[in-house]
Design a protein around this motif. Structure first.
Motif, PDB file in Angstrom:
ATOM      1  N   ALA A  39       0.663  -1.269  -0.051  1.00  0.00           N
ATOM      2  CA  ALA A  39      -0.035   0.126   0.009  1.00  0.00           C
ATOM      3  C   ALA A  39       0.833   1.385   0.095  1.00  0.00           C
ATOM      4  O   ALA A  39       0.380   2.272  -0.662  1.00  0.00           O
ATOM      5  N   ASP A 105      -7.219   2.443  -4.156  1.00  0.00           N
ATOM      6  CA  ASP A 105      -7.929   2.303  -2.991  1.00  0.00           C
ATOM      7  C   ASP A 105      -8.841   0.929  -2.780  1.00  0.00           C
ATOM      8  O   ASP A 105      -8.690   0.326  -1.704  1.00  0.00           O
ATOM      9  N   ASP A 106      -9.103   0.598  -4.019  1.00  0.00           N
ATOM     10  CA  ASP A 106      -9.956  -0.722  -4.008  1.00  0.00           C
ATOM     11  C   ASP A 106      -9.019  -1.949  -3.863  1.00  0.00           C
ATOM     12  O   ASP A 106      -9.662  -3.090  -4.042  1.00  0.00           O
ATOM     13  N   GLY A 107      -7.732  -1.888  -3.878  1.00  0.00           N
ATOM     14  CA  GLY A 107      -6.746  -2.936  -3.479  1.00  0.00           C
ATOM     15  C   GLY A 107      -6.463  -3.381  -5.109  1.00  0.00           C
ATOM     16  O   GLY A 107      -5.410  -4.381  -4.843  1.00  0.00           O
ATOM     17  N   SER A 127     -12.495  -8.400  -1.967  1.00  0.00           N
ATOM     18  CA  SER A 127     -13.198  -8.217  -0.806  1.00  0.00           C
ATOM     19  C   SER A 127     -12.411  -8.101   0.516  1.00  0.00           C
ATOM     20  O   SER A 127     -12.934  -8.177   1.560  1.00  0.00           O
ATOM     21  N   THR A 128     -11.111  -8.017   0.394  1.00  0.00           N
ATOM     22  CA  THR A 128     -10.259  -7.626   1.740  1.00  0.00           C
ATOM     23  C   THR A 128      -9.923  -6.362   1.764  1.00  0.00           C
ATOM     24  O   THR A 128      -9.624  -5.555   0.738  1.00  0.00           O
ATOM     25  N   ASN A 129      -9.390  -6.077   2.942  1.00  0.00           N
ATOM     26  CA  ASN A 129      -8.948  -4.736   3.235  1.00  0.00           C
ATOM     27  C   ASN A 129      -7.563  -4.283   2.624  1.00  0.00           C
ATOM     28  O   ASN A 129      -7.152  -3.102   2.289  1.00  0.00           O
ATOM     29  N   SER A 130      -6.803  -5.374   2.639  1.00  0.00           N
ATOM     30  CA  SER A 130      -5.183  -4.933   2.175  1.00  0.00           C
ATOM     31  C   SER A 130      -4.945  -5.982   0.808  1.00  0.00           C
ATOM     32  O   SER A 130      -5.082  -7.238   1.069  1.00  0.00           O
ATOM     33  N   THR A 131      -3.886  -5.361   0.008  1.00  0.00           N
ATOM     34  CA  THR A 131      -3.403  -6.342  -1.047  1.00  0.00           C
ATOM     35  C   THR A 131      -2.176  -6.280  -1.281  1.00  0.00           C
ATOM     36  O   THR A 131      -1.750  -4.987  -0.925  1.00  0.00           O
ATOM     37  N   ASP A 145      -3.872 -11.430  -1.222  1.00  0.00           N
ATOM     38  CA  ASP A 145      -4.573 -10.683   0.166  1.00  0.00           C
ATOM     39  C   ASP A 145      -3.467 -10.602   0.952  1.00  0.00           C
ATOM     40  O   ASP A 145      -2.445 -11.481   1.100  1.00  0.00           O
ATOM     41  N   SER A 147      -3.025 -10.054   4.038  1.00  0.00           N
ATOM     42  CA  SER A 147      -3.023 -10.646   5.415  1.00  0.00           C
ATOM     43  C   SER A 147      -2.808 -12.183   4.945  1.00  0.00           C
ATOM     44  O   SER A 147      -2.513 -12.916   6.140  1.00  0.00           O
TER      45      SER A 147
END
Ligand SMILES: *[C@@H]1O[C@H](CO)[C@@H](O)[C@H](O)[C@H]1NC(C)=O
Ligand SMILES: *[C@@H]1O[C@H](CO)[C@@H](O)[C@H](O)[C@H]1NC(C)=O
Ligand SMILES: *[C@@H]1O[C@H](CO)[C@@H](O)[C@H](O)[C@H]1NC(C)=O
Ligand SMILES: *[C@@H]1O[C@H](CO)[C@@H](O)[C@H](O)[C@H]1NC(C)=O
Ligand SMILES: *[C@@H]1O[C@H](CO)[C@@H](O)[C@H](O)[C@H]1NC(C)=O
Ligand SMILES: *[C@@H]1O[C@H](CO)[C@@H](O)[C@H](O)[C@H]1NC(C)=O
Ligand SMILES: *[C@@H]1O[C@H](CO)[C@@H](O)[C@H](O)[C@H]1NC(C)=O
Ligand SMILES: *[C@@H]1O[C@H](CO)[C@@H](O)[C@H](O)[C@H]1NC(C)=O
Ligand SMILES: *[C@@H]1O[C@H](CO)[C@@H](O)[C@H](O)[C@H]1NC(C)=O
Ligand SMILES: *[C@@H]1O[C@H](CO)[C@@H](O)[C@H](O)[C@H]1NC(C)=O
Ligand SMILES: *[C@@H]1O[C@H](CO)[C@@H](O)[C@H](O)[C@H]1NC(C)=O
Ligand SMILES: *[C@@H]1O[C@H](CO)[C@@H](O)[C@H](O)[C@H]1NC(C)=O
Length: 828
Positions: A39, A105-107, A127-131, A145, A147
């Motif tokens: 990110a 922002d959308d990964g 569908s995940t917060n961080s990529t 993903d 995480s």
């Protein structure tokens, strides 16, 4: 270490300091190389991502002859810039320092251009917060993903550009009906999707198609039988790639791996319209082509575009036909031929009856493959009517009259010159009259008279000239013979004369056709007209030829002279009255060679090859040992021919493969593994040929139903059982020396070992044949067993003696029979 090389402003460090630095370097390798975009990081300008093992790099690059920047992945260890994947094929940027590859922002991974507009995206729903985006050591860029990096959201190998890397998939998504295609570049400077593509059959069979403009299929691989594609028989045992076919309800695809990890190899849909497999040669620092399809460049659909003409033997494959020029020369030079060629002068169109306007004319082009979409004119009975039929319609561009009349409307595509297929013909190309010199005379009689006079004069001149020239030539040849070793440089016109204008063809091979001729002193000669030469200048040709000329041995065909004029390259050899070994062995009408002659032939060939490999100054690998290249003199002394030519026509290995079209034949497995070729490849071919000398038949024979048999596989069993007598040509009867036969069989198997190092050298073969070296029972090569599995081997000789019974047997042959043959040979 690079340390001592770098110029340093500091005084030279003490030795111990140097050691200390070295120690530090080894302890903690500098970890500048980053393989991940997260990110808070991005790629811009000259920044690069490097995969963990250091195989691949990701960053901005510019293709040759281009000024635009693309995000791509390329090999780190290959010195020629070679991209394997490109993100923004169609949307390059001009200033890479102001562009950025980052996570949005959308990964998704996105590429922003100079004005911060998004011009490329992985465009997947996340569908995940961080990529994170990671470049893997296989050349795959993965969006995962953040995480849990084993959850892959998107990967570049699912979206190939023109390269299929080991581990990548190439297939069909049955749910979305999406086809992963390999698509060639548009031109050598533009990676945008071009006109040629490779895809898995959308109808669900296991074969690949090569297509032009996603509409015309011009090659297919044939279906997969579990081991090979049926249209690619050369994919035998030691093939460098392992292919796997996966077929589920949701998708079907192939993936492949390279058997040896250290080999860098890639599979591409090339700009030439061919699929190619290339291997990186560390030694010579170049990509070696070891396989391509379609083999003949001119088989590629519309390779040269409308009104372009292809020529397999030309300096370049494509050119515009007479009266035409490239639509866009820049594109043409960069190998984008889709625009083809356009007329220099528009057609006048025959319908115009204005008095002074010249009509269009036809330009004859001989030996052409006629273009597609001919319109047959059944009602037209003569060539003249055919021509006027074409003239009547403004959109008619050509006609041909070979028995019947055919005309063509609009663009002509797939023209091929110097074409020798059975469907070759003369094409009459319609051109504006001003494009053609005034050839048709208005007053035929006057023209005829003039022609007669000129002709008569010409005959006189020719006679005088021939006399002078014969004297000169005789002197020259005598001089050459006196000197002994020098090669005679011939003039093309002389050779034309010696061979009666190349009228008596002795044969044709991978390098060109051979014609019989006589020198003025009545010595018979064989003149080889080299075809398919590329890249080589006159000087290099002379150097190579003189090298070949110095190679002299009683078992090698002697080169007498050569000709090099313009693009013409010919070689002049001594003539061999008994022709080639294949004619003596396989043709029914010829005399049967007795055992002793066969043995002496085998020995002579071995001596000739041993000399090539070991004795002459530069080791020469023949590369194409087969009965067609063994010639026999009047007393059946064998002479190896065609050596040294592979080097003359350049290092294009596929050319040798071309001569092997479709047959398992004589090619050593390493030819298609893409590793460097050594003299042991000749040993392999020699072994295969030795079987044929023994049996008097081709190793690979097709029965009438198209089933293949393979003699070496069959013979393995007999050798082990000690029944060698049954292997020899049955026409010999009792005329055979069993001891020699057994020795020959064993050598043959040693020669065809899969592992090069297990094969003897040609020098050892000579000693064994001479009886000076003992020889053990050979192991049966594994590739022979695999051939059995894939080819339904049936009893070789029962085929011969009773065609009828074997036919019934082979039609009922089942999988179980195949297996039993296979297990028999593996028990061996
Ligand atoms: C980026 O962020 C990650 C975690 O948020 C952090 O571990 C890493 O050090 C950061 N990298 C840089 C170059 O700032
Ligand atoms: C492409 O670039 C090479 C050198 O980089 C040059 O030799 C060649 O002429 C260029 N080709 C074209 C078509 O511009
Ligand atoms: C960036 O891309 C946008 C959208 O494609 C385009 O309108 C703009 O002109 C591009 N900017 C530059 C500097 O090329
Ligand atoms: C992104 O994907 C959607 C469907 O998933 C598609 O409609 C859209 O055109 C794609 N956008 C780009 C830029 O490829
Ligand atoms: C994503 O972030 C939001 C808040 O920023 C948090 O509530 C949510 O649990 C996170 N989801 C995951 C899957 O981590
Ligand atoms: C990470 O994802 C993989 C694949 O989706 C899954 O099998 C694994 O259990 C996940 N690991 C963790 C720690 O969540
Ligand atoms: C692939 O599987 C489907 C069923 O899922 C089957 O109908 C089809 O024949 C298979 N294709 C091949 C080439 O085996
Ligand atoms: C390729 O096909 C498309 C239509 O599918 C057509 O518009 C285009 O002109 C074709 N390209 C060429 C070079 O003929
Ligand atoms: C095929 O796709 C469906 C829905 O996406 C999924 O439920 C199923 O497990 C998939 N089947 C296989 C063999 O992957
Ligand atoms: C030729 O093609 C190039 C590249 O596609 C293009 O930039 C150029 O404008 C074209 N030239 C002509 C005369 O059409
Ligand atoms: C016929 O020739 C005249 C004079 O050259 C020209 O003006 C006219 O366009 C031509 N007509 C056709 C159909 O080509
Ligand atoms: C010329 O031939 C084309 C193609 O057959 C046809 O469509 C056209 O009508 C013809 N024109 C004339 C004037 O006959």
């Amino acid at each position: 270490m690079a340390l001592p090389k770098t110029p340093s402003p500091f005084p030279p460090p003490s030795f111990s300091l140097l050691l200390f630095l070295l120690f530090l370097a080894l302890q903690s390798p500098p970890s500048f190389s980053v393989d991940t975009i997260s990110a808070n990081s991005s790629i811009s300008g000259d920044q690069l991502l490097t995969s963990k093992g250091g195989n691949f790099v990701l960053g901005f690059f510019t293709p040759q002859n281009s000024t635009k920047y693309y995000i791509g992945i390329w090999y780190k260890k290959v010195s020629q810039p070679t991209s394997v994947w490109i993100a923004n094929r169609e949307t390059p940027v001009s200033d890479h320092t102001k562009s950025e590859l980052r996570l949005s922002d959308d990964g998704n991974l996105v590429l922003l251009n100079e004005s911060r507009a998004q011009i490329w995206s992985t465009n997947t729903s996340i569908s995940t917060n961080s990529t994170v985006a990671v470049i893997q050591d296989t050349g795959n860029l993965v969006l995962a993903d953040g995480s849990n990096t084993s959850r892959i959201l998107w990967q570049s190998i699912d979206h190939p550009s023109n390269t299929w890397l080991p581990g990548g998939k190439l297939g069909l998504n049955k749910v979305t009906k999406q086809n992963q295609r390999l698509i060639s570049w548009k031109s050598s400077a533009d990676p945008a999707p071009g006109i040629f593509s490779l895809e898995l059959d959308p109808d669900g069979t296991s074969q690949y198609y090569i297509q032009w403009n996603e509409s015309v299929t011009y090659w297919s691989s044939g279906t997969w039988n579990g081991q090979i594609f049926s249209g690619v028989p050369e994919m035998t045992a030691n093939y460098i790639y392992d292919f796997t076919y996966v077929n589920t309800t949701n998708e079907s695809y192939f993936t492949y791996s390279v058997k040896t990890d250290s080999i860098i190899s890639r599979f591409i849909m090339d700009l030439s319209g061919q699929i190619k497999q290339l291997t990186w040669m560390e030694g010579s620092q170049e990509w070696i082509l070891f396989w391509s399809q379609p083999r003949a460049q001119c088989e590629v659909h519309s390779l040269c575009g409308p009104f372009g003409s292809c020529n397999e033997n030309g300096q370049t494959f494509c050119k515009c036909v007479k009266g035409f020029a490239a639509r866009n020369q820049t594109e043409w030079d960069l190998q984008d031929r889709t625009g083809g060629c356009v007329r220099n002068t528009p057609l006048q169109c025959g319908g115009n009856s204005s008095a002074n306007v010249e009509k269009d004319r036809f330009y004859p082009m001989e030996g052409m493959r006629l273009p597609e979409n001919a319109q047959n004119q059944p009602d037209v009975g003569s060539a003249e009517d055919c021509a006027s039929t074409c003239l009547k319609n403004c959109s008619c561009t050509a006609y041909s009259f070979g028995g019947g009349c055919s005309v063509w409307y609009g663009d002509l595509i797939n023209l091929q010159e110097q074409y020798n297929g059975s469907d070759a013909g003369t094409l009459y190309l319609r051109l504006a009259a001003s494009e053609l010199p005034d050839s048709t005379s208005k007053k035929g009689t006057v023209a005829g008279a003039i022609a007669g006079a000129v002709g008569g004069l010409a005959v006189c001149v020719v006679i005088v000239w021939v006399v002078i020239w014969r004297r000169r030539k005789r002197r020259m040849i005598h001089a050459a013979k006196a000197v002994g070793r020098t090669l005679v440089p011939f003039r093309y016109s002389d050779l034309q004369h010696f061979t009666k204008n190349f009228s008596e063809k002795l044969g044709g091979g991978g390098f060109g056709s051979v014609f019989k001729g006589f020198l003025p002193d009545s010595t018979a000669i064989a003149v080889k007209r080299l075809e398919g030469l590329r890249l080589h200048g006159e000087k290099q040709f002379r150097t190579e030829v003189s090298t070949i000329g110095t190679v002299q041995h009683v078992n090698l065909v002697r080169l007498l002279g050569f000709c090099s004029e313009g693009a013409r390259r010919l070689l002049v050899y001594e003539f061999m009255p008994k022709g080639s070994l294949d004619a003596q062995l396989f043709q029914n009408n010829s005399m049967v060679l007795d055992w002793n002659t066969r043995y002496q032939i085998a020995l002579g060939i071995a001596r000739g090859l041993a000399y090539l490999h070991e004795k002459c100054r530069d080791c020469i690998i023949h590369c194409d040992v087969k009965p067609e290249n063994i010639l026999l003199d009047a007393s059946f002394v064998p002479k190896v021919s065609d050596f040294g030519l592979a080097k003359l026509v350049g290092r294009d290995f596929s050319r040798v493969l071309t001569t092997m079209r479709g047959t398992r034949g004589y090619l050593a497995p390493e030819w298609i593994t893409g590793v460097a070729i050594t003299a042991k490849a000749d040993v392999y071919s020699y072994g295969m040929m030795l079987f044929e000398i023994i049996s008097g038949r081709r190793n690979s024979e097709q029965t009438e139903e198209g089933k293949a048999t393979f003699f070496p596989t069959f013979a393995a069993n007999r050798l082990v059982q000690g029944d060698v007598q049954s292997l020899v040509d049955h026409r010999l009867g009792d005329d055979v020396n069993i001891e020699e036969l057994e020795r020959a069989c064993k050598i043959a198997y040693w020669c065809i070992q899969d592992d090069e190092s297990a094969r003897p050298t040609m020098g050892q073969v000579v000693q064994i044949l001479e009886g000076f070296l003992e020889i053990n029972m050979p192991p049966i090569p594994r590739s022979l067993q695999i051939l059995v599995e894939s080819s339904e081997n049936i009893n070789f000789f029962s085929d011969l003696s009773s065609n009828q019974s074997s036919r019934t047997r082979s039609t009922t042959s089942t999988g179980s029979q195949v297996k039993s043959t296979a297990s028999r040979s593996s028990n061996v």
